[in-house]
Design an enzyme around this catalytic site. Sequence first.
Site, mmCIF file in Angstrom:
data_model
loop_
_atom_site.group_PDB
_atom_site.id
_atom_site.type_symbol
_atom_site.label_atom_id
_atom_site.label_comp_id
_atom_site.label_asym_id
_atom_site.label_seq_id
_atom_site.Cartn_x
_atom_site.Cartn_y
_atom_site.Cartn_z
ATOM 1 N N ASP A 179 -47.457 -20.771 15.908
ATOM 2 C CA ASP A 179 -47.353 -22.225 15.825
ATOM 3 C C ASP A 179 -47.207 -22.462 14.330
ATOM 4 O O ASP A 179 -48.190 -22.346 13.590
ATOM 5 C CB ASP A 179 -48.616 -22.907 16.359
ATOM 6 N N HIS A 180 -45.993 -22.765 13.874
ATOM 7 C CA HIS A 180 -45.784 -22.715 12.424
ATOM 8 C C HIS A 180 -46.601 -23.773 11.682
ATOM 9 O O HIS A 180 -46.831 -23.639 10.484
ATOM 10 C CB HIS A 180 -44.294 -22.762 12.065
ATOM 11 N N HIS A 242 -48.249 -28.235 17.993
ATOM 12 C CA HIS A 242 -48.623 -28.652 16.633
ATOM 13 C C HIS A 242 -49.695 -29.749 16.608
ATOM 14 O O HIS A 242 -50.626 -29.710 15.809
ATOM 15 C CB HIS A 242 -47.397 -29.182 15.876
ATOM 16 N N LYS A 348 -39.889 -38.725 7.225
ATOM 17 C CA LYS A 348 -40.282 -37.379 7.620
ATOM 18 C C LYS A 348 -41.653 -37.156 6.997
ATOM 19 O O LYS A 348 -41.796 -37.069 5.768
ATOM 20 C CB LYS A 348 -39.283 -36.367 7.048
#
Length: 512
Positions: A179-180, A242, A348
Amino acid sequence: MSGAVFYIFGATGDLAKRKLFPAFYSLYREGKLGHNFAVVGLARRPRTNEQFREDVQRSINDFARYKIADDGEWQEFAKHFEYMSLDINNVAGFHELNALTAKLDERFQTGGNRLFYLALAPELFGNVSYNLREGGLLETKGWHRLVIEKPFGYDLPSAERLNSQLRQVFEEQDIYRIDHYLGKEMVQNIEFVRFANAFFEPLWNNKYIANIQITLSETVGVEERGGYYDHSGALRDMGQNHMLQMLMMMAMEPPSRLHPEDIRDEKVKVLRSLRLFENSEDVRANVVRGQYTNGTAKGKSLPAYRDEDSVNPQSTTETYFAARVHVDNFRWAGVPFYIRTGKRLPLKTTEVVVEFKNIPNNVYLAKKHDLQPNLLVFRVNPMEGIYFKMNAKQPGSEGVIVPVAMDFCQSCQIGINTPEAYERLLHDAARGDSTYFTRWDEVALAWTYVDRIAAAWAETSTDLKTYPAGSWGPDEAAEMLAKDGFKWWPINGQNEGEVDWETVAPKASVLT
Ligand SMILES: NC(=O)C1=CN([C@@H]2O[C@H](COP(=O)(O)OP(=O)(O)OC[C@H]3O[C@@H](n4cnc5c(N)ncnc54)[C@H](OP(=O)(O)O)[C@@H]3O)[C@@H](O)[C@H]2O)C=CC1
Ligand SMILES: O=C1O[C@H](COP(=O)(O)O)[C@@H](O)[C@H](O)[C@H]1O
């Protein structure tokens, strides 16, 4: 780090190009890879070793945080890279791969250690692990680790099927599920800030915290991933992984030791305490979903989701969701966790906001001074830092109270050049540190939670709201908080429309 052969399945793909090859280079430049390693790129399309090395070089030039120093250094690094064309459904190719590996083991003295990175579509994961065993690649004395990309399944039953396929070949301790977000500097820092400071822990509970908000907003649409995303949607793409991972980091109890299993045990306890939605009505009262229509951002017109490539023109897939989540345990009873994510939002950014309860008695009320609640904000992405918003006297005023910020802006101080998430996770997997990878019970419990929402949504799509691309999502998400007497805190502590992220966020610099 001990020597190893790294196998990149999906070496001609997007993830390998944008994240994995640059990660190898950064680790090499920082001396973390050593010299006893080989990287074998694997995919179906034909490539010579030279062509493959050129691909790797291009990807480093385009995406790495280090510049290639000089040709001598590049040649030294590039000689560790080999390519083999292989269809993962063809077991004969794995025997050939095993023969190639034996040569690489000898040439680079890798100790027989193997790290298999599956940068492939998830439906191929099971076959690879089976064929690795059939091809004899697990028959060495060294360690054998499998690194798996997300998504890990589509729901609990499919995740269980995948897991049992993998477990026929690999032990749980050798499966590294990526899970980055767990590799991101500031997500890891949540744990450090909480457990390495005396002043947060006493306040970290329902006595002092009013609510916690987790926002993961993206400006991009689905780009060229419509085929995958239209099947997945925001809940599965971001929520199951995430967002719940960040929630766990915020809510977990302090582990007694920093052993990976102790940390993961604490995280799992949070998932076990999540209040499951009872029925569709419960879901509708606590979860808002939306899909973007056409809109504008920074003067540019943006298409509606249904007009994007590879998206069904009648799609009811959510590109946005916001949820009120309850963690029913002693520490968090009564504290809502609000989570939201969406594509085509104005910024973002990833932020976690802790809103503290008001002081018991506002002595400034007689002077008509309403106090703003204290906020602690973790800025995860793209800015990295922590700030604390509190009330103070406006200098020179007659007791006017203003909110001020104590701001630790990590990215302003050292630039956005801390190790990339993939760099850190690749290094951790190679060292055998599984702390920031997801254990099977975490994955299963996260699906259990998310599946109830997905099941309610599958019944009818009448509750799917729309929002114009470039806006902050459906109004209903704000109304959900308003019902509880709260509001979404503006990103970066600023009001909507005030933030020009381009000027706020420092640019990542390239290291030489
Ligand atoms: N790209 C990203 O930013 C992210 C990706 N992921 C995950 O990473 C994984 C890979 O994604 P991505 O790189 O974007 O995907 P791509 O579609 O870009 O790449 C897929 C790769 O798989 C190879 N491949 C496909 N079929 C086979 C086969 N039968 N045998 C051998 N190789 C095969 C393709 O090469 P060829 O056609 O030559 O065989 C290609 O190299 C997915 O699980 C995705 O969900 C997760 C987070 C972010
Ligand atoms: O896993 C995913 O994450 C990205 C967002 O990651 P970030 O590191 O850029 O914040 C998201 O765009 C993608 O849809 C999802 O699959």
